[in-house]
Write an enzyme that holds these catalytic residues in place. Structure first.
Site, mmCIF file in Angstrom:
data_model
loop_
_atom_site.group_PDB
_atom_site.id
_atom_site.type_symbol
_atom_site.label_atom_id
_atom_site.label_comp_id
_atom_site.label_asym_id
_atom_site.label_seq_id
_atom_site.Cartn_x
_atom_site.Cartn_y
_atom_site.Cartn_z
ATOM 1 N N ASP A 132 0.810 -1.217 0.000
ATOM 2 C CA ASP A 132 0.000 0.000 0.000
ATOM 3 C C ASP A 132 0.843 1.266 0.000
ATOM 4 O O ASP A 132 0.307 2.367 -0.103
ATOM 5 C CB ASP A 132 -0.943 0.001 1.214
ATOM 6 C CG ASP A 132 -2.371 -0.342 0.826
ATOM 7 O OD1 ASP A 132 -2.582 -0.778 -0.318
ATOM 8 O OD2 ASP A 132 -3.270 -0.172 1.661
ATOM 9 N N ASP A 156 -11.138 -6.974 10.691
ATOM 10 C CA ASP A 156 -11.090 -8.427 10.847
ATOM 11 C C ASP A 156 -12.213 -8.929 11.748
ATOM 12 O O ASP A 156 -12.919 -9.887 11.408
ATOM 13 C CB ASP A 156 -9.717 -8.851 11.389
ATOM 14 C CG ASP A 156 -9.221 -7.951 12.506
ATOM 15 O OD1 ASP A 156 -10.008 -7.133 13.024
ATOM 16 O OD2 ASP A 156 -8.041 -8.056 12.875
#
Length: 753
Positions: free
Chosen positions: A135, A467
């Protein structure tokens, strides 16, 4: 051979804990007794401290019920990978995802070691494909992976030839502090092995040197050729970059797995959704390239420590009668180079043993964001009952796959194979390079608009703990999950050290938990409207209330000092028989938690360090996580994802011996350190006043104040230290001023009463 085929691939084993349950019920009974005594005594003692204590202890009792619910039915699985191999069936392909976001905070050598450990796994190489999501769009990270692919041609065959068990080079060569040749058996310590060992070690040293030189230069080489895509780009404003670094073109079973570099498109006007967005792009890119039915995701610092971990995972993913029994397989987060006695309380060994195993006895463990094997069809949003029925009446068939998953025809075709085919019916392309255009398209920053990505498909957006939110959605669709704890840990990572770094991570978790708690995707709503089981819902609340719990705990910690300041009591006096209730509660609970650490073969010092750090994190990160969440709730601020800095790996391994200051708490000028400093000053002042007064009627309050001072001993030492190990003067005087204000108003309110 027939008997071998019939043998199960996994075995579920419940754990007996009769004595533990009896102790937990005893603690619950004592909590109820204390609450009952406070209610009965309201006519006698109607002070503010008494009423607040009743309020806070009611919350603690409720939270203890949540704790008992999680721990009540511990469970674990034993896997048999050799039985899987003996069946002679073709193993399914697996896509491996590695995520990194910042080449400075996450040094490329860390990512390289993780990738090398994955490429060398004991699994058919032509069945594996490793994707690295960068990223940060860093040419240095790409260069490091290019160099790592060259070293992998030496490293992977060496590991498999000599059955090397530790397949991250830095850990293999430097992990035990000795730079001696190591192999699986003494027989392998031959002159041939020794020569190869030295060649491989020199090769790894040269790899590290080349990466280090590239970092020093800032740019690894002239940005032309393979590096042209990195020329003139900005970190947060650039097109998609997809590079096939290594391709096992002939699908050679003795070769090296595919290695693909990915940096998704980023534009300032398009939200990128942090790690969840990166994972969804990885899912789509791998879908149009290799489209494996199973996916593993790891953080860049979590290297594969057990070379057979994929085989163990397949035993759980393929070993149940119904697919819904194992929607995903989660491994524990364990750490290398941990400091002796866990001074920062962040190794989570006891939590993994009792909390996560407790989840397994319910609907399954939470998704922890790393070290997890997913079924691709689960990530695509397929309900559990449809996966089990394997019929043609699929709800997703009734809508256009391109509407659900985006306008890529290639991805829609690959998704159809996953959702409606079998593991063996999936077609893998013969040439990955031919898929790059499709991969770049699905990695675009605007690709997800008007699709189900981030809501019904992929990892779920809307929380910094994507998550946990994704795990709730998976369980709400009826899937169960599995937790696997191997004798040799599947993954090992780098644990953050020092005060500020730990607080960044904890604050992010707490904020994310609250975002879930106060959203339309709360576990309570999933229980009412979907298929999340009630006890699993309570287990999720045990986690989500971790942050809000800090508010009653912080104010409860002020009650002993408040009672001394105002000459009142929040505990029964020594002349009352009821004093035995809080005394027994305190002693039994501490012995109960101590027994958990001893059963995990941890020291008493480790237990004390974790008790201390529990209070420190509660009054710092948890408290500030709560305070920072409420402006976001009303739209006054936005989420900011802070990457946790990773230590250099060799330094992390050898640091406890090389650095005498390892294990000492560090501070900075952040206001996050003010609440515990205030508690320290308040309780020190109360102790001083009690000693000067000479009255021991409030012995319970005095003991509590002394306990709090011991708990915040690192802050007491920080008052007399300098540099990063000392509390900044600005924090000290502000905390002292607020402590004096608390003393003043406590006495003022008492005089008014």
């Amino acid at each position: 051979m027939a008997d071998t085929i019939l043998l199960p691939l996994q075995e579920g084993i419940p754990r007996k804990r009769t004595l533990k349950r009896a102790v937990e019920l005893t603690i619950f009974f004592l909590l109820l007794s204390l609450l009952s005594y406070r209610l009965v005594s309201l006519n006698i003692n109607n002070s503010m401290a008494w009423q607040l204590a009743f309020l806070f202890e009611s919350f603690f009792t409720f939270y203890w019920v949540l704790t008992m619910n999680v721990k009540w039915n511990p469970f674990h699985y034993r896997t048999y990978p050799q039985r899987l191999l003996n069946r002679g069936v073709e193993l399914p392909p697996v896509d491996l995802f590695v995520t990194t976001a910042d080449s400075i905070l996450e040094p490329p050598i860390i990512t390289v070691n993780t990738v090398l450990s994955l490429l060398a796994l004991d699994y058919p190489p032509h069945k594996l494909a490793c994707y690295v999501s960068d990223d940060g769009a860093s040419p240095i990270t790409f260069y490091s992976l290019m160099e790592a692919s060259k070293f992998a041609k030496l490293w992977v065959p060496f590991c498999k030839k000599y059955d090397v068990q530790v397949r991250a080079p830095f850990m293999y060569f430097f992990g035990d502090g000795e730079e001696e040749p190591k192999a699986a058996t003494d027989v392998l310590l031959s002159p041939e092995f020794g020569q190869e060992w030295r060649e491989i070690k020199n090769g790894y040293g040269q790899l590290c040197q080349r990466i280090g030189e590239a970092i020093q230069k800032g740019v690894p080489c002239e940005l032309i050729g393979e590096f042209a895509a990195f020329s003139g780009i900005e970190r947060g404003n650039h097109p998609s970059i997809v590079k096939v670094i290594w391709e096992n073109k002939e699908n050679i079973s003795e070769g090296i797995p595919h290695l693909i570099y990915l940096s998704r498109e980023k534009r300032p006007k398009h939200p990128h959704h942090f790690k969840a967005g990166a994972m969804n792009v990885l899912t789509r890119v791998s879908g149009v390239m290799t489209n494996s039915p199973f996916m593993l995701n790891v953080d860049c610092d979590m290297f594969a420590n057990n070379p057979q971990l994929v085989l163990h995972s397949m035993c759980l993913l393929l070993g149940f009668d119904k697919e819904s029994a194992s929607g995903f397989v989660q491994y524990p987060q364990m750490f290398y180079g941990g400091l002796k006695d866990d001074p920062f309380g962040n190794q989570y060994i006891v939590a993994a043993e009792y909390i996560i195993r407790g989840f397994l006895g319910l609907q399954g463990p939470l998704y922890c964001g790393t070290g997890c094997f997913h079924r691709r069809k689960v990530i695509y949003g397929l309900p559990a009952d449809e996966a089990d029925n394997k019929g043609n009446n699929h709800s997703i068939v009734n809508e256009s796959l391109q509407t659900k998953f985006g306008d890529s025809k290639e991805f829609a075709k690959s998704a159809a194979q996953i959702l409606y085919g079998t593991n063996n019916s999936i077609n893998r392309p013969l040439n990955l390079s031919s898929c790059i255009d499709a991969a770049i398209h699905v990695a675009g920053s605007a690709y997800e608009y008007k699709t189900d990505w981030g809501t019904k498909a992929g990892l779920v957006y809307g929380s910094t703990t994507e998550d946990l939110l994704t795990g709730i959605r998976i369980h709400a669709r009826g899937w169960r999950s599995v937790y696997s704890d191997l004798d040799s840990p599947a993954f090992l990572g780098c644990a953050p050290t020092g005060g500020p770094v730990i607080m960044i991570q904890m604050t992010r978790w707490v904020t994310g938990f609250l975002e879930i708690l106060f959203s339309s995707r709360s576990p309570l709503l999933a229980t009412i409207t979907a298929k999340l089981r009630f006890r699993q819902c309570l287990a999720y609340f045990y986690l989500l209330l971790w942050g809000p719990r800090s508010l009653p705990e912080f104010f409860y910690a002020l009650l002993p000092a408040y009672s001394i300041f105002t000459n009142t009591h929040f505990l029964p006096t020594v002349s009352e028989p009821a004093i035995f209730i809080p005394s027994a509660l305190f002693i039994i609970y501490k012995l109960y938690t101590l027994s958990e650490y001893i059963q995990c073969r941890l020291s008493i010092r480790t237990w004390w360090n974790n008790v201390r750090m529990s209070w420190i994190t509660t009054t710092t990160a948890c408290l500030f996580g709560c305070l920072s969440f409420f402006p976001k709730l009303v739209g006054l601020s936005e989420n900011i994802f802070e990457v946790t800095p990773k230590d250099n790996q060799v330094t992390s391994i050898q640091g406890s011996d090389a650095d005498a200051d390892h294990g000492r708490f560090t501070f900075n000028d952040s206001p996050i350190f003010m609440p515990p400093t205030i508690l320290l000053f308040v309780n020190l002042t109360a102790l001083f006043m009690a000693i000067v007064d000479g009255s021991w009627l409030g012995i319970g309050e005095i003991i509590c104040c002394a306990w709090m001072v011991l708990t915040f001993l690192p802050f007491l030492k920080g008052l007399f230290r300098t540099g990063i190990y000392g509390i900044p003067w600005s924090t000290t005087w502000k905390s002292a001023a607020l402590a004096l204000l608390f003393l003043h108003f406590s006495r003022h309110w008492a005089s008014k009463g």
